[in-house]
Design a protein around this motif. Sequence first.
Motif: not given
Length: 302
Positions: A27-37, A60-70
């Motif tokens: 999810f990109g920033l705008s989409d994620l911000a909207r989804r979690v209000e 870094t290519r499409d500026k999206t986020y997902r769960l990380g290894p930690r």
Amino acid sequence: MTDRASPPTERVVAILDFLARHPHDRFGLSDLARRVELSKPTCLGILTTLAESDYLIRDTRDKTYRLGPRLISLGHTAQESMRVSPTAREELGRLAAAYGTTAALSAVIDDRITLLELVGPQSSDVGVRVGQSYPFAPPVGLMFVLWDDEALRNWLTKEPTIPLRTDSERLDRVVAECRREGYLVERLTPSGRRLYALMAGMSSTLPQELRALLGEMISDVGERVYLSSEASAAGPGRSKKRHDISVISAPVFDHHRRQAMVMSLQIGRALTDAEIAKRARGLVVSARALTAQLGGRVASPE
């Protein structure tokens, strides 16, 4: 002292929970911000910190986020603290492979039923996930108290999540037979499917409207339990009759011979009496193996 919520922490939890519900998506920033209000600046600050700490991965290519290894190491640590060892997962894996279905391990933690581990075919989706929890009060939770008189009495005195009637004679029969056989078989019913879906993550204090709805679905503690003795009493031809079964469960004991966890086989289809018995026997063997691995002792049937 009155407990106080932390709105900043709630925002972090909201983001992690949302991404956990969509583990295969980005999810990109705008989409994620909207989804979690959340506002974009607030969401960006949280995402940046989580990504810097490896709790999230930022593409870094499409500026999206997902769960990380930690989060992987955190999850493993949490499972170990709840006694879900690698050997326990191996036992679940053997059980799941033997019957081509999902095997689960769960326990009552902080007075809630919590799913600790799931192992099964990649294509299977049983509608639940590790970490999901449910209120531990009648009619939910019988499998966690069946083999312990004190625990059973305490559970029955809890305020039920829905209005109940209890057929004491049948409940006594359920307890006696399950203790003798070493497992519990729960029938698959439309109400049963809906019950856990509705109650997942909810507190034991349900809205009145939901209590009324659930009351229409299930009104007796032991009404969904399959008993082999009742099947035997059905007479000739019973061996070919099939029963819609939801789950088969067996207890895992600690060194005090008290129930520590429950191991379950997810069924979700119709089985004959012989098929039910075969799976139940395999489950009991695995549950007792896990009991031994934990240094526990199996409680003697009364």
